[in-house]
Design a protein around this motif. Sequence first.
Motif, short mmCIF file in Angstrom:
data_model
loop_
_atom_site.label_atom_id
_atom_site.label_comp_id
_atom_site.label_asym_id
_atom_site.label_seq_id
_atom_site.Cartn_x
_atom_site.Cartn_y
_atom_site.Cartn_z
N ALA A 195 -2.18 6.60 -5.73
CA ALA A 195 -2.26 6.52 -4.27
C ALA A 195 -1.50 7.70 -3.65
O ALA A 195 -0.70 8.34 -4.31
N GLY A 206 2.24 3.75 4.08
CA GLY A 206 3.19 3.09 3.19
C GLY A 206 4.25 4.03 2.66
O GLY A 206 5.43 3.71 2.62
N TYR A 207 3.82 5.23 2.27
CA TYR A 207 4.75 6.23 1.75
C TYR A 207 5.72 6.67 2.84
O TYR A 207 6.93 6.79 2.61
N GLY A 246 0.82 -1.21 0.00
CA GLY A 246 0.00 0.00 0.00
C GLY A 246 0.85 1.25 0.00
O GLY A 246 1.76 1.40 0.81
N ALA A 247 0.54 2.15 -0.93
CA ALA A 247 1.28 3.40 -1.08
C ALA A 247 0.48 4.58 -0.55
O ALA A 247 0.56 5.68 -1.06
N GLY A 248 -0.32 4.34 0.48
CA GLY A 248 -1.03 5.44 1.14
C GLY A 248 -0.08 6.20 2.04
O GLY A 248 1.14 6.08 1.92
N GLU A 266 1.44 -1.29 -4.73
CA GLU A 266 0.17 -0.56 -4.67
C GLU A 266 -0.73 -1.12 -5.76
O GLU A 266 -0.30 -1.28 -6.91
N ARG A 267 -1.98 -1.40 -5.45
CA ARG A 267 -2.88 -1.97 -6.45
C ARG A 267 -3.64 -0.91 -7.24
O ARG A 267 -4.20 -1.20 -8.26
N GLU A 268 -3.67 0.33 -6.73
CA GLU A 268 -4.41 1.39 -7.43
C GLU A 268 -3.45 2.49 -7.88
O GLU A 268 -2.51 2.82 -7.18
#
Length: 67
Positions: free
Chosen positions: A66, A43-44, A38-40, A61-63
């Motif tokens: 992000a 995650g970032y 996850g690159a939220g 990241e799947r989306e």
Amino acid sequence: MIRENSILVMAVSEEQQKAYDAEYAPEQSKPTSVVILGAGRVGYSTAKYLSEKNIPFTLIEREDGAI
């Protein structure tokens, strides 16, 4: 796949982290690599911290778009 040498990343307070370490953490060794799911914001932030510490990581990241 989570393996014996996988690294657990938790979004907790410093106090909670110390309590967890006292109970469960083995002696610390420098990780060879980390996977961040996850690159939220968390995650970032984790990726930024690892980069500053020169610890290799893979950010998944799947989306698109992000953060």
